[in-house]
Scaffold this motif. Sequence first.
Motif, PDB file in Angstrom:
ATOM      1  N   THR A  54       1.138  -0.978   0.128  1.00 53.37           N
ATOM      2  CA  THR A  54       0.383  -0.218   0.176  1.00 53.37           C
ATOM      3  C   THR A  54       0.663   1.680  -0.262  1.00 53.37           C
ATOM      4  OG1 THR A  54      -1.771  -1.325   1.112  1.00 53.37           O
ATOM      5  CG2 THR A  54      -2.104   0.740   1.048  1.00 53.37           C
ATOM      6  N   PHE A  85       2.268   1.659  -3.260  1.00 55.93           N
ATOM      7  CA  PHE A  85       0.872   2.690  -4.454  1.00 55.93           C
ATOM      8  C   PHE A  85       1.171   3.748  -4.115  1.00 55.93           C
ATOM      9  CE2 PHE A  85      -0.259  -2.247  -4.821  1.00 55.93           C
ATOM     10  CZ  PHE A  85       1.008  -2.568  -5.554  1.00 55.93           C
ATOM     11  N   VAL A  86       1.264   4.169  -2.519  1.00 53.44           N
ATOM     12  CA  VAL A  86       0.581   5.013  -1.680  1.00 53.44           C
ATOM     13  C   VAL A  86       2.193   6.617  -3.126  1.00 53.44           C
ATOM     14  CG1 VAL A  86       0.391   6.922  -0.611  1.00 53.44           C
ATOM     15  CG2 VAL A  86      -1.107   4.692  -1.114  1.00 53.44           C
ATOM     16  N   TRP A 127       1.899   6.702  -6.564  1.00 52.00           N
ATOM     17  CA  TRP A 127       0.792   7.547  -7.769  1.00 52.00           C
ATOM     18  C   TRP A 127       1.179   9.199  -7.396  1.00 52.00           C
ATOM     19  CZ3 TRP A 127      -4.674   8.837  -6.674  1.00 52.00           C
ATOM     20  CH2 TRP A 127      -5.431   8.201  -6.946  1.00 52.00           C
ATOM     21  N   ASN A 135     -14.436   3.185   7.177  1.00 46.75           N
ATOM     22  CA  ASN A 135     -13.468   2.497   6.697  1.00 46.75           C
ATOM     23  C   ASN A 135     -13.242   4.542   4.870  1.00 46.75           C
ATOM     24  OD1 ASN A 135     -12.788   0.881   6.840  1.00 46.75           O
ATOM     25  ND2 ASN A 135     -14.268  -0.181   6.030  1.00 46.75           N
ATOM     26  N   ALA A 136     -14.185   4.849   4.805  1.00 47.09           N
ATOM     27  CA  ALA A 136     -14.577   6.257   3.779  1.00 47.09           C
ATOM     28  C   ALA A 136     -13.822   6.992   4.814  1.00 47.09           C
ATOM     29  CB  ALA A 136     -16.409   6.227   3.879  1.00 47.09           C
ATOM     30  N   ILE A 137     -14.464   7.707   5.690  1.00 51.17           N
ATOM     31  CA  ILE A 137     -13.078   8.585   6.668  1.00 51.17           C
ATOM     32  C   ILE A 137     -11.628   8.416   6.348  1.00 51.17           C
ATOM     33  CG2 ILE A 137     -13.436   9.903   8.882  1.00 51.17           C
ATOM     34  CD1 ILE A 137     -15.702   9.612   8.502  1.00 51.17           C
ATOM     35  N   ASN A 182     -10.503   6.822   5.000  1.00 53.82           N
ATOM     36  CA  ASN A 182      -9.270   6.631   3.103  1.00 53.82           C
ATOM     37  C   ASN A 182      -8.424   8.853   3.166  1.00 53.82           C
ATOM     38  OD1 ASN A 182      -8.843   4.907   2.444  1.00 53.82           O
ATOM     39  ND2 ASN A 182     -10.268   4.457   1.656  1.00 53.82           N
ATOM     40  N   LEU A 183     -10.383   9.149   3.741  1.00 56.05           N
ATOM     41  CA  LEU A 183     -10.752  10.809   3.093  1.00 56.05           C
ATOM     42  C   LEU A 183      -9.145  11.946   4.779  1.00 56.05           C
ATOM     43  CD1 LEU A 183     -12.369  12.985   1.895  1.00 56.05           C
ATOM     44  CD2 LEU A 183     -13.300  12.969   4.639  1.00 56.05           C
ATOM     45  N   GLN A 236      -6.994   9.901   5.805  1.00 52.84           N
ATOM     46  CA  GLN A 236      -4.571  10.091   5.430  1.00 52.84           C
ATOM     47  C   GLN A 236      -5.047  10.635   3.685  1.00 52.84           C
ATOM     48  OE1 GLN A 236      -3.462   5.763   4.390  1.00 52.84           O
ATOM     49  NE2 GLN A 236      -5.522   5.041   5.767  1.00 52.84           N
ATOM     50  N   PHE A 237      -5.835  10.710   2.494  1.00 53.14           N
ATOM     51  CA  PHE A 237      -5.398  11.246   0.963  1.00 53.14           C
ATOM     52  C   PHE A 237      -5.315  12.937   1.475  1.00 53.14           C
ATOM     53  CE2 PHE A 237      -6.298  12.709  -3.099  1.00 53.14           C
ATOM     54  CZ  PHE A 237      -5.556  11.214  -3.290  1.00 53.14           C
ATOM     55  N   GLY A 238      -5.840  14.122   2.420  1.00 52.66           N
ATOM     56  CA  GLY A 238      -5.266  14.713   2.871  1.00 52.66           C
ATOM     57  C   GLY A 238      -4.183  14.549   3.014  1.00 52.66           C
ATOM     58  N   ILE A 253      -2.090  13.070   3.377  1.00 49.44           N
ATOM     59  CA  ILE A 253      -1.119  13.277   2.351  1.00 49.44           C
ATOM     60  C   ILE A 253      -0.382  14.821   1.529  1.00 49.44           C
ATOM     61  CG2 ILE A 253      -0.033  12.997  -0.221  1.00 49.44           C
ATOM     62  CD1 ILE A 253      -1.465   9.323   0.349  1.00 49.44           C
ATOM     63  N   ILE A 254      -1.413  15.431   1.308  1.00 51.19           N
ATOM     64  CA  ILE A 254      -1.357  16.413   0.483  1.00 51.19           C
ATOM     65  C   ILE A 254      -0.630  17.952   1.251  1.00 51.19           C
ATOM     66  CG2 ILE A 254      -2.582  18.222  -0.678  1.00 51.19           C
ATOM     67  CD1 ILE A 254      -3.114  15.942  -3.021  1.00 51.19           C
ATOM     68  N   MET A 257     -11.741  15.091  -2.504  1.00 51.74           N
ATOM     69  CA  MET A 257     -11.167  14.111  -3.481  1.00 51.74           C
ATOM     70  C   MET A 257     -10.483  15.044  -4.747  1.00 51.74           C
ATOM     71  SD  MET A 257      -9.709  11.563  -1.931  1.00 51.74           S
ATOM     72  CE  MET A 257      -9.529  10.250  -1.288  1.00 51.74           C
ATOM     73  N   LEU A 305      -8.630  18.070  -3.799  1.00 47.80           N
ATOM     74  CA  LEU A 305      -7.040  17.637  -3.804  1.00 47.80           C
ATOM     75  C   LEU A 305      -5.960  17.995  -4.535  1.00 47.80           C
ATOM     76  CD1 LEU A 305      -7.219  15.312  -0.949  1.00 47.80           C
ATOM     77  CD2 LEU A 305      -6.978  17.843  -0.259  1.00 47.80           C
ATOM     78  N   LEU A 309      -5.495  -2.084   0.461  1.00 46.32           N
ATOM     79  CA  LEU A 309      -4.106  -2.014  -0.714  1.00 46.32           C
ATOM     80  C   LEU A 309      -4.750  -1.858  -2.565  1.00 46.32           C
ATOM     81  CD1 LEU A 309      -1.242  -3.328  -2.175  1.00 46.32           C
ATOM     82  CD2 LEU A 309      -2.420  -4.895  -2.480  1.00 46.32           C
ATOM     83  N   TRP A 326      -5.975   1.405  -3.815  1.00 41.79           N
ATOM     84  CA  TRP A 326      -4.909   2.233  -4.534  1.00 41.79           C
ATOM     85  C   TRP A 326      -4.511   2.106  -5.773  1.00 41.79           C
ATOM     86  CZ3 TRP A 326      -4.466   7.550  -2.047  1.00 41.79           C
ATOM     87  CH2 TRP A 326      -4.695   6.869  -0.639  1.00 41.79           C
ATOM     88  N   LEU A 346      -4.064   3.587  -9.402  1.00 44.49           N
ATOM     89  CA  LEU A 346      -3.033   3.788 -10.012  1.00 44.49           C
ATOM     90  C   LEU A 346      -2.784   3.586 -11.394  1.00 44.49           C
ATOM     91  CD1 LEU A 346       0.382   5.035  -8.973  1.00 44.49           C
ATOM     92  CD2 LEU A 346       0.652   2.516  -8.754  1.00 44.49           C
TER      93      LEU A 346
END
Lengths: 284, 303, 347
Positions: free
Chosen positions: A42, A45-46, A49, A181-183, A185-186, A188-190, A192-193, B50, B53, B204, B207, B211
Amino acid sequence: MESLANKFKKINNNINVLISQIKKVIIIQLNYPIDFVTQIFTAVFVGLWFVFLFQSLSSGNVSESSDFGAFMVWGLVAFFFYSTALWSIGRFVRREQLTGTLESIWITPNNKNWVIISNGVGEYFIFAAANLFIITAFSLFVKIPFNNLGMGIIILFLEFVQSIGYGLFYGALVFKIKNANAISNLVQFGSIIICAVFFPFSVFPDWMIWISRLHPFSWVVDSLRSNMMGKEPELINKGIWGLTALQTEIVIQILINMALLAIGLLLFNCVKKKALVDGTLSHY
Amino acid sequence: MIQIIEKQESFSYFFKKNLIVVKGVFRQQWQIAKSYLSNTSIAFIVPIVMTALPLLLIRAVGVDEQLIAANFFGGHSGSISGFIAIGSNIWMLMLAILWDFSTYLRDEQMTGTLETLLMSPAKRYSIIAGRASFSILFNVIISFFATIISLLIFARDMLFEIGLLPLFLLLVLTVIGCLPMIGLSYFIGALVLKFKEVYSLVNLLQWFFGLIMGVYVPITSLPLIVRVFSIMFPATWSVSDIRAITAGSPPMLLLLGIKNAGFPILISTLIVIGFAIFWGIIGFVVFSKYELKIKRNEGLSKY
Amino acid sequence: MNPVIEIENIEKIYRKKSRKGLFKRELIEVRALDNISFNVEEGIIFSLLGPNGAGKTTLIKILTTLLLPTAGKARILGYDVVKEGGKIRKHINAMLMGERSIYWKLTGYQNLEYFASLYHIPRKVAKVKIDKLSEKLDLSDFINRKVETYSSGQKFKIAFAKSLLNDPKLIFLDEPTATLDPRAAREVREIIKQLNDEGTTIFLTTHNMNEADELSDEVAILDLGKIIEIDTPENLKEQIHTSESIVIDVPFIELRSKDKLLSDIRSLSFVSDIAYSQVVNGNGNKGEEKTKIRITTSKEINLSNIVNLFEKNSIPILSINQEKISLEDVFLSKTGRLLSEDTSKRV
């Protein structure tokens, strides 16, 4: 008044709980090695991206820093711990709810916060190993600077404390809305930026850096990176009270961590108490 | 010895019988979804964030959008915000279906209802059909509105330029794009019955799928090895064609370098349907195989 | 004679890899069922009696097509459990994991409606059926509430109603009263009897001998994966040539003093069988454990002799009861153990 012997007994009990939880987590992980492997992939992959996104953008006019690899690896290490923390406690609560074992843990005569934190610690040990793997893997491709390892470990320890705070927040969320899960992800993603995990903060305009400063995790990323790469931190320019900029960042982290832990515990206990009052502990 | 005389089933009886299951499962799914409504509201917000961002990142980094657009659309003119908005919305939709179907068997196993389900005479395919029809309807509706909202926020010009027909086509292609994802996710779910750790595996995969399908970047900018996976992943086809209809980027066949295909979107839609059949069969076969294996050894309620 | 269940030499071996150290793995084989054969006739209540870990659930899962046997054959209503599972499922139903076999996020009614659809029952027909079941099982007070708000007994009732939806010819109940309070358990037993009166064959597993005794037309005793005895409860009890047994509760006894006491009791001329089990109360604190000793006698009992032996061994008696011969004594005489013992570790 509690006698000294009693106090020691209590501490001893808590250590036993910690050891048994870590043991449990390691045994479970050994039985499901796929969990461990997927966590590593994971992260990879992240990372990819953002490599691709950055590449597509930089074919425009962003000058690619020669330190890009090092920026990414140390960012990734910090992020990996952060992401683990977001998952571990919440996932623990949810898994135990689904299998119906949460109630049996609840009726044991232990401090519930401690049981839950112990689980987080257990997962943490496992993923620290995964982190070492990532650093090794990346070091095959990029030259990774290790400027000050001792300080790096201190920063990672501070991140660990911070992550328990996050874990408690997320655990509370799982109690409240069950499937988070959705939160996750949100967030985590947020992060990253906002926390510039894969690129220097310097690409942000000033107003964006101010947003970054509000996110506790940014301080981990910045201090770890600047320490390991031997550069000046980006979030603050100079230190206060005679400290260097990096030292000041560490002091800021300690303060933030204390606040996070306190709020996390408070929130988790509130939600937990509500679950006990409503009888929704075992609901899934 | 006791002997039961089985009635011969006519086709219409067979159809009706399975329809009862499909409707029953659909209703049950709706009733369960209602108890997790807070999740639904997040489903609206996530794709919008999403989309925001990377757009914020682009603006923050200060790259010239015209320059990126030239990069993204291979000489065509198009909306980069629309490109990213549609990418992240379709990705989110695929993830919703991925989570729905890959965790389905494992969740039933953990809560203890898998045995009850498998003990009933209902055919697996009718149960799946009921679940799939609900999942597609529910998630496509959410995704459609989330797309409209994100376009309204980030690519208003593009939204007002899209005609009713492309909007309708967007909906149709989205629904068709979900079909192979169901088979694929079911396949993953069956694998997970064996490996147990569904949540980290799906985490996993989400993502990985993002990608390879080129959520934020055109697949032409990906390295060759990644592009091989992209072509094999059905959602890449759907997202590229939906973008072609709405955001002005080249359709999938053109991205692959096939220039003179007569009806490029129709052809790739047929390919997506082909994927749906392929993954449907694979998912089903693998699940049956694992079910048998588990039945032979530990039983279905073990976790 | 119309057997609805025919079991021939069924065997089930679980194979499991267990980790030994970091890399080594060891294959463990557990024989859960060992060459079992018997038939169950149509229209009766058949009980499979055995302690925890005897293999009852394994057998019931094989018969309900949820598990495949390692060897042997079983036919349900004339259909093979391995090859014709689909046909069997139409005509049977079962309640296996009790309260965990239904969806807690749905109401009782929604659960029943959903499962009805899985049995191909049209919605309108299902409604009538659910109303009838609701009346029969007294569900109306809670059927429209979410299952997560139910008591154990209420969850059980919904799970039970679920297993009646398709008017099964044969119904399997795995420990149907295990989690219920005595009143609810009694109610359930009444329902089971009523159901059987209406013509449904019932196959139930239990480790409660009184329940098996009260309900069953025929009982099979299963121990360590083997059928030890199979007959009507009356015939089984007649095999033991006594009419009474005594049950003595004493505080938790250490292993050494227990052996001495048991051999002393065994030496009494009127004692035919003796067994003990450690009973753990509610929260499992050591101080609240007690030891239950059951003695079956062949002749006239001399109670004072027994009491003297306890005094001699300085073990205080908490209570002493004379009981009529029950299936527990049958189990004791065949295995030398009590039904309440957990044998899962021995298998």
